[in-house]
Scaffold this active site. Structure first.
Site, PDB file in Angstrom:
ATOM      1  N   ALA A 118       2.020  -0.047  10.743  1.00 33.09           N
ATOM      2  CA  ALA A 118       1.594  -1.414  10.441  1.00 33.09           C
ATOM      3  C   ALA A 118       0.854  -1.399   9.111  1.00 33.09           C
ATOM      4  O   ALA A 118       0.548  -0.342   8.566  1.00 33.09           O
ATOM      5  CB  ALA A 118       0.687  -1.950  11.552  1.00 33.09           C
ATOM      6  N   GLU A 158      -5.504  -2.431  12.782  1.00 32.60           N
ATOM      7  CA  GLU A 158      -5.254  -3.261  11.596  1.00 32.60           C
ATOM      8  C   GLU A 158      -6.280  -4.380  11.465  1.00 32.60           C
ATOM      9  O   GLU A 158      -6.669  -4.747  10.351  1.00 32.60           O
ATOM     10  CB  GLU A 158      -3.838  -3.844  11.651  1.00 32.60           C
ATOM     11  N   GLU A 162       0.842  -1.198   0.000  1.00 30.63           N
ATOM     12  CA  GLU A 162       0.000   0.000   0.000  1.00 30.63           C
ATOM     13  C   GLU A 162       0.874   1.244   0.000  1.00 30.63           C
ATOM     14  O   GLU A 162       1.830   1.318   0.768  1.00 30.63           O
ATOM     15  CB  GLU A 162      -0.923   0.028   1.224  1.00 30.63           C
TER      16      GLU A 162
END
Length: 894
Positions: free
Chosen positions: A291, A327, A150
């Protein structure tokens, strides 16, 4: 944003499955690898070209096979061309291929396991136990390998159609040494013998339909701790594991404990079972973000997932619990249902931030996390959104390569703050029902902000889109200014800017503002009325007490008349913790903008010097940690802005010392047996600020503990006081203390120890030590991911921020750009943290001039934030210096 306004791949083909095979990993030297990806396609339009994404890959060859009228044909690409800037490759064929529901594009390629923390990359580390023999190593470090895709870095690892709404399934296999471990999104399907002795091929089950940025794999000398969900999914308790490099797995137990509970909690409140057969969390030694939510294989910076009960600072417990929850929230909100395009990034990040805190509050109600949210997340969002160079929550993104700069406090923190506001207005149960309906309607697909509003409108019976649209698509936020009349108040909304110079054309938005008004008895229910015009009159007010924006659930500042602000400060025992934080934060911001005064802010927080004594009667110390955090942060900003005026600086230091001394002396140095987490955090916060404000007793005790620690007594400093003791020691101790903390950085095995050491080293007081520290920061001894942490500490230190800027100018071409620009997220973050603390028009001009003719692609938005922040601070200093000096003198601080 219409699809025509996006720079996207041609819609000639649509991927449905990727079959990826990675082999010939060179675990040393060039760190290259070979790959083959077979992409199942639906050909939507006849053409002679296929365009897809690649970045720093070499395509060896490509062959297209089609099934057309049940006959197969194939053709090899006759030409392969690259557009490096657009990160695309064009595969050209001699003949036009027809539309077909079934086709396969078979590509062989070569890539690199880079050191940029993007794509398929390598992380260096020093093992704590003897590693497997095949582990890659050099003279100083060993290496593990993992992915970070990402937003747009899957294309660094394999050729693909790298856009969030081009979802597909993925099959993955990789050839690795027999004594290492491979991980991916799904469980292992099979392990086969490799092409050579000592190698094995690990293949994984097919993933659900998902975006390319959520694919992940990792290779290394891994071990794990395991637990299982208490709920059953398809008749089974799901395995949950935390993976680390060998020797660290026990430090994953704290995260593990939170993980399986959080998966069960989200499955309940979203009314959708966790959709994959396993949950893996992996600690990565080098990581550009905190993360990454890869579906089923979540990757983390070590300090965000590992915790050592004996050596770690207790404040990292809070961080681990929250980041784990954030997350895991993405496994539904982002992974199961994905934003349609990067302009709606906030849908992923804003929601995951809010619901992450909701989960932590569920697991730890004793932590009072919403007070922490108001003190940290809400106030930080205000800070960025109160400058002209902010952006709307939903920001237009034409090219996906622009998106990295909006992974910022607006997308995460303003996004989560307006969701908290909406949830408070609708009620949590109604809000979560709407979210559940949204997820069910769009699972395994993509959705827009309007899709979420529609689901929430249906669940609540209210027109959510109408009152939320300005919050999402307009820049900035309002201040509500109150004027008192007998029995009523006038409320006026206007855009808030820290510079205080809002132009008429910048103040055309009328926000829907939930007032959350309490009047009369402080424990009465808040009224759900809203301000929907620029100006309204609110009647039937009990003048003995009133407060709007109860618990600071609304995303706006409140400007009370001066006398009312004083009354609220004196009556603060009647206010919630969140309200006290909001009162302080608003007063500080209004002082800077000129809507209030610094004198009013200082007078307000002066009342808090007895806060611990005042509150002990009816609540515990734990409820005031975030209040003190807000006071210290706000006062620290004022001290920073006026730091160049030696007289004001000395007066504010005296003020800070007098303010924190009673509470510091009360909380003391000793940790009681089974003391609650927040009392320990309060102790560290107060000791640090008392010592840095000149508290002689604190300085002496910190220096005593530091000397004993450096003489070999490992228990001389409590792990949760390591940060304040180190900071005080470096501030007071010169070269010797600097060298001692630097040595600790090099030798510590504590997961959070290196981060604490770097932040402490930034407290150096001389130009010579600042230069030495900067040379150390940009040496191979410090991981690139940590450079911004040390720079932020130097920038916050008035004695050294000038040296930091000089270093950047002098070393831009030789060090800064080469070291940091491989990953623009890292460079942009470094510049924001290094430069935004100045309060000088002259320095702003110098920064503007320096960057004027440079290619600012990838960090231009960050420079805009820096420029606006400095302008606001410089105007404040220029306007209010005389008044601040006068108040400090009148109250005995000069």
């Amino acid at each position: 944003m219409a699809s025509s306004d996006r720079d996207v791949l041609p819609d000639t083909v649509k991927p449905t499955n990727y079959d990826i095979k990675i082999h010939d990993l060179e675990l040393g030297g060039k760190f290259s690898y070979q790959g083959r990806v077979k992409i199942a396609l639906e050909i939507k339009k006849s053409a002679k070209e296929i365009v897809l994404n690649t970045n720093q890959l070499v395509i060896h060859g490509a062959e297209l096979s089609t099934e057309h009228t049940k006959m197969e044909s194939s053709a090899k690409a006759s030409n392969i061309s690259y557009d490096t800037d657009a990160q695309r490759a064009t595969l050209s064929f001699d003949q036009e291929f027809p539309k077909a529901s079934k086709a396969w594009l078979d590509i062989t390629f070569q890539g690199t396991m880079n050191n940029l923390m993007a794509g398929f990359y390598r992380s260096r580390y020093k093992p704590v136990v003897e590693p497997a023999k095949s582990v890659a190593r050099d003279d100083e470090y060993h290496y593990m390998f993992s992915t970070q895709f990402e937003s747009c870095d899957a294309r660094r690892a394999f050729p693909c159609f790298d856009e969030p709404n081009l979802k597909a399934t993925f099959d993955f296999e990789i050839e690795i040494p027999e004594d290492q471990v491979a991980l991916s999104n799904m469980p292992e399907k099979e392990v086969k013998k490799g092409s050579k002795d000592g190698l094995k091929i690990v293949a994984f089950d097919t993933t659900p339909v998902m975006s390319t940025y959520l694919l992940a794999w990792a290779v290394g000398d891994f071990e794990y701790v395991e637990d299982f969900t208490k709920r059953k999914y398809n008749g089974k308790n799901l395995p949950v594991r935390v993976y680390t490099t060998r020797g660290l797995k026990e430090q994953g137990r704290y995260a593990l404990e939170h993980s399986h509970k959080t998966v069960d909690y989200f499955s309940e409140i979203f009314r959708i079972d966790y959709p994959l057969p396993k949950v893996d969390l992996l600690a990565c030694h080098e990581f550009s973000h905190g993360a990454m939510e890869n579906w089923g294989l979540i990757t983390y910076r070590t300090t965000a997932v590992l915790f050592d009960e004996k050596q770690s600072d207790q404040r990292y417990k809070n961080r681990v619990a929250y980041v784990v929850a954030h997350e895991l929230a993405h496994q539904w909100f982002g992974n199961l249902v994905t934003m349609d395009w990067w302009s709606e990034l906030w849908l992923n990040e804003g929601f995951a931030t809010w619901v992450g805190w909701l989960a932590v509050d569920h697991l730890h109600p004793e932590w009072n996390v919403w007070a922490q949210f108001v003190s940290e997340s809400l106030q930080t969002a205000f800070q960025l959104d109160s400058i002209r160079n902010s952006h709307p929550i939903e920001v237009p993104v034409r090219n996906a390569l622009e998106v990295d700069q909006i992974f910022d406090h607006i997308s995460y923190l303003k996004g989560s703050s307006v969701i908290r506001m909406l949830s408070a207005h609708l009620g949590n149960e109604t809000f979560l029902l709407g979210v559940s309906n949204y997820l069910k309607a769009h699972k395994f697909s993509n959705a827009t902000t309007n899709d979420l509003w529609s689901a929430l409108s249906e669940a609540s019976g209210k027109d959510v889109n109408k009152f939320m649209d300005p919050w999402i698509r307009r820049i900035g936020f309002p201040v509500v200014t109150l004027a008192e009349e007998p029995g009523q108040i006038g409320a006026r909304q206007s855009r808030f800017l820290l510079t205080g110079d809002v132009k008429p054309e910048e103040d055309e938005t009328t926000w829907w503002i939930p007032l959350g008004l309490k009047s009369g008895a402080a424990n009465s229910e808040a009224k759900t009325t809203a301000l929907t015009e620029k100006h309204e009159t609110i009647r039937d007010i009990d003048e003995s007490f009133y407060k709007i924006n109860t618990d600071q659930t609304g995303f706006y500042r409140t400007n009370y008349p001066p006398a009312r602000l004083t009354k609220l400060g004196e009556a603060r025992a009647q206010l919630s913790t969140e309200d006290r934080i909001g009162l302080v934060g608003d007063a500080a911001a209004l002082a800077q903008s000129g809507d209030g005064t610094t004198a009013a802010f200082l007078a307000l927080i002066e009342l808090f010097k007895d806060e611990s004594e005042y509150l002990q009667v009816n609540s515990s110390l734990t409820n005031i940690v975030s209040v003190w955090q807000q006071i210290i942060t706000a006062l620290g900003n004022v001290r920073s802005i006026f730091s160049e005026d030696s007289e004001i600086s000395a007066g504010l230091k005296n003020f800070a010392l007098k303010l924190v001394t009673p509470a510091t002396d009360k909380v003391g140095w000793k940790f009681a047996h089974e003391e609650d987490l927040l009392t320990g955090q309060l102790r560290a916060l107060l000791i640090s600020n008392a010592g840095l404000s000149g508290h002689k007793g604190v300085i002496e005790e910190a220096q005593r503990q530091f000397a004993a620690f450096n003489s070999g007594d490992a228990n001389a400093i409590h792990p949760s006081l390591r940060a304040p003791v180190f900071r005080i020691a470096v501030t007071e101790g010169g070269q010797d203390a600097y060298e001692a903390v630097k040595k600790f950085y090099s030798t510590t095995a504590s997961i959070d120890g290196k981060e604490i050491a770097l932040q402490s080293l930034g407290r150096v007081q001389s130009p010579e030590l600042a230069k030495a520290y900067l040379n150390f920061l940009f040496s191979p001894s410090v991981a690139v991911q940590d450079v911004h942490s040390g720079a932020a500490s130097l920038a916050a230190n008035a004695e050294t921020r000038g040296e930091l800027w000089n270093y950047i100018k002098t070393n831009w071409d030789s060090k800064i750009l080469p070291d940091l620009s491989g990953n623009m997220v890292v460079l942009e973050r470094f510049l924001r943290m290094s430069l935004a603390k100045f309060a000088s028009f002259e320095v702003k001009k110098d920064i503007d001039t320096f960057f004027e003719k440079k290619d600012q692609k990838g960090y231009d938005r960050g420079l805009g934030v820096v420029a606006d922040t400095i302008t606001g601070a410089a105007k404040y200093k220029e306007r209010d210096a005389g008044n601040v000096k006068e108040w400090l003198g009148a109250h005995g601080y000069l």
